[in-house]
Design a protein around this motif. Structure first.
Motif, PDB file in Angstrom:
ATOM      1  N   ARG A 185      -0.648  14.994  12.155  1.00  0.00           N
ATOM      2  CA  ARG A 185      -0.734  13.525  11.994  1.00  0.00           C
ATOM      3  C   ARG A 185      -0.736  13.042  10.712  1.00  0.00           C
ATOM      4  N   ARG A 188       1.784  10.045   9.074  1.00  0.00           N
ATOM      5  CA  ARG A 188       1.248   8.917   8.541  1.00  0.00           C
ATOM      6  C   ARG A 188       1.801   8.573   7.169  1.00  0.00           C
ATOM      7  N   GLN A 194       4.362   5.852   5.604  1.00  0.00           N
ATOM      8  CA  GLN A 194       3.811   4.972   4.589  1.00  0.00           C
ATOM      9  C   GLN A 194       4.989   4.810   3.360  1.00  0.00           C
ATOM     10  N   ILE A 241       1.122   4.415  15.172  1.00  0.00           N
ATOM     11  CA  ILE A 241       1.152   3.575  13.918  1.00  0.00           C
ATOM     12  C   ILE A 241       1.678   2.506  14.049  1.00  0.00           C
TER      13      ILE A 241
END
Length: 381
Positions: free
Chosen positions: A28, A32, A36, A58
């Motif tokens: 995860r 993430r 980003q 997300i």
């Protein structure tokens, strides 16, 4: 200058949606931070099991969950995950497939699908006594198959890379070491009011040593319990209990230490991060790890670390953590007491450890991973 190119990556996402601890957290966090820093990429998460899953999404991103299509693939989840998924990957036009936990589907290369695989550790080979015969055989088959089939292997430490070379006879040039990071929760400074609230809720002593992780033989926390006997040092242990816990609790009862050592469970992520910051010293006497994320969590929390001088743990702890022989309770005791009684030493270790741990920050990890994907795609055209 770093190359910018939009790519579509498929992920074996079973643990993203169905594992709340180590491998799940790694998976995860990776998605993430990649999203980003590389929002132009498309991240497809192939989840074999629809029911009873962890909620992971997300918002406003190019992260998309993919599940089996049709009755046969939905019912025979492992068949889809190992075989039928190839059709999905081709239809979705992925550029590269990433097995996040030592596994890859069959026939990726035969279908011109580039792949990388992350291998976290080979503990089942280093410490076979902790695994059943069946589990050892299954793990060995899956990991070796993936190591041979993948275009490139990601090891999460130099120790794991060495183990892969030793056990699977893989070309070292096919393996890159890309370290793990940890949740942003451990990188925040929490207000005094929240710290006091958490300390009161869990009846924490003003000063204490902390251990985090599954309470099992390989993690070796029993040696710390023995080390603090006849001292006044409180120990807080946070983690899932196993049969090993029963041995520890029997020892505590026999030696009148039940008030000195406490087990906590059901702790939220935010509470855990606060407790790291409240701890006087973090102690992690594991016999062997693939990496040791709790060490990273402690260093980001500005808590001095004592850990084992074996396997990859010095890689995670850096030059300013304290190292012990994990099988020697006297060594553990002497190291603990020397730090427990030296506030300035602890402060110095915490400050230097926090500087060192920045090498595991999100931006570095995201850049290294994305560059590896591009490198594999370029080299295997």
């Amino acid at each position: 200058m770093e190359e910018k190119k939009k790519i579509t990556i498929g992920y074996e996402a079973k643990r993203i949606f169905h594992n709340s601890t180590g491998l799940g957290n790694y998976s995860r966090d990776l998605i993430r931070i990649l999203n980003q820093f590389y929002p132009e990429n498309h991240y497809l998460l192939y989840n074999p099991k629809i029911k009873k899953k962890i909620n992971f999404s997300i918002e406003n991103s190019n992260v998309e969950e993919k599940t089996p299509i049709g009755f046969i693939n939905t019912f025979f989840k492992n068949f889809w995950r190992q075989n039928a998924i190839i059709s999905d990957l081709q239809r979705d036009k992925i550029d590269i497939f990433h097995g996040l936990s030592g596994e890859l589907p069959f026939k990726l290369s035969q279908n011109n699908i580039k792949s990388v695989v992350t291998i976290h550790d080979l503990i089942f080979l280093k410490f076979p006594q902790f695994y059943s015969w069946f589990d050892r055989k299954i793990h060995f088959y899956k990991f070796k198959k993936a190591a041979i089939q993948a275009n490139h292997i990601i090891a999460i430490s130099e120790q794991t890379k060495k183990d892969i070379i030793d056990y699977f006879k893989v070309d070292p040039n096919k393996i890159s070491v890309l370290y793990q990071g940890c949740s942003d929760a451990f990188k925040k400074e929490y207000p005094t009011e929240l710290k006091e609230k958490v300390a009161t809720k869990h009846n924490l002593p003003k000063e204490f040593i902390l251990n985090v992780g599954t309470i099992e033989e390989r993690k070796n926390i029993f040696e710390v319990v023995k080390a603090i006997k006849n001292t006044e040092i409180p120990l807080i242990i946070i983690g899932k209990k196993t049969k090993y816990s029963d041995t520890i609790e029997a020892y505590l009862k026999e030696h009148n230490m039940k008030n000195q050592v406490r087990f906590l469970s059901g702790i939220s992520l935010e509470e855990l991060a606060v407790i790291y910051q409240l701890a006087t010293i973090f102690v992690y006497p594991s016999l062997y790890e693939g990496f040791g994320i709790p060490i990273i969590e402690a260093l980001f929390s500005k808590t001095p670390v004592i850990t084992s001088n074996v396997s990859c743990l010095p890689e995670a702890g850096g030059p300013d953590s304290a190292y012990i022989n994990p099988k020697n309770s006297q060594d553990i005791k002497e190291t603990l007491l020397s730090l427990w009684n030296n506030v300035e030493k602890r402060k110095d270790m915490a400050e230097k450890g926090h500087i060192f741990v920045q090498k595991f920050n999100d931006e570095n990890i995201a850049h290294q991973m994305n560059n590896l994907y591009l490198k594999v795609l370029k080299e295997t055209k």
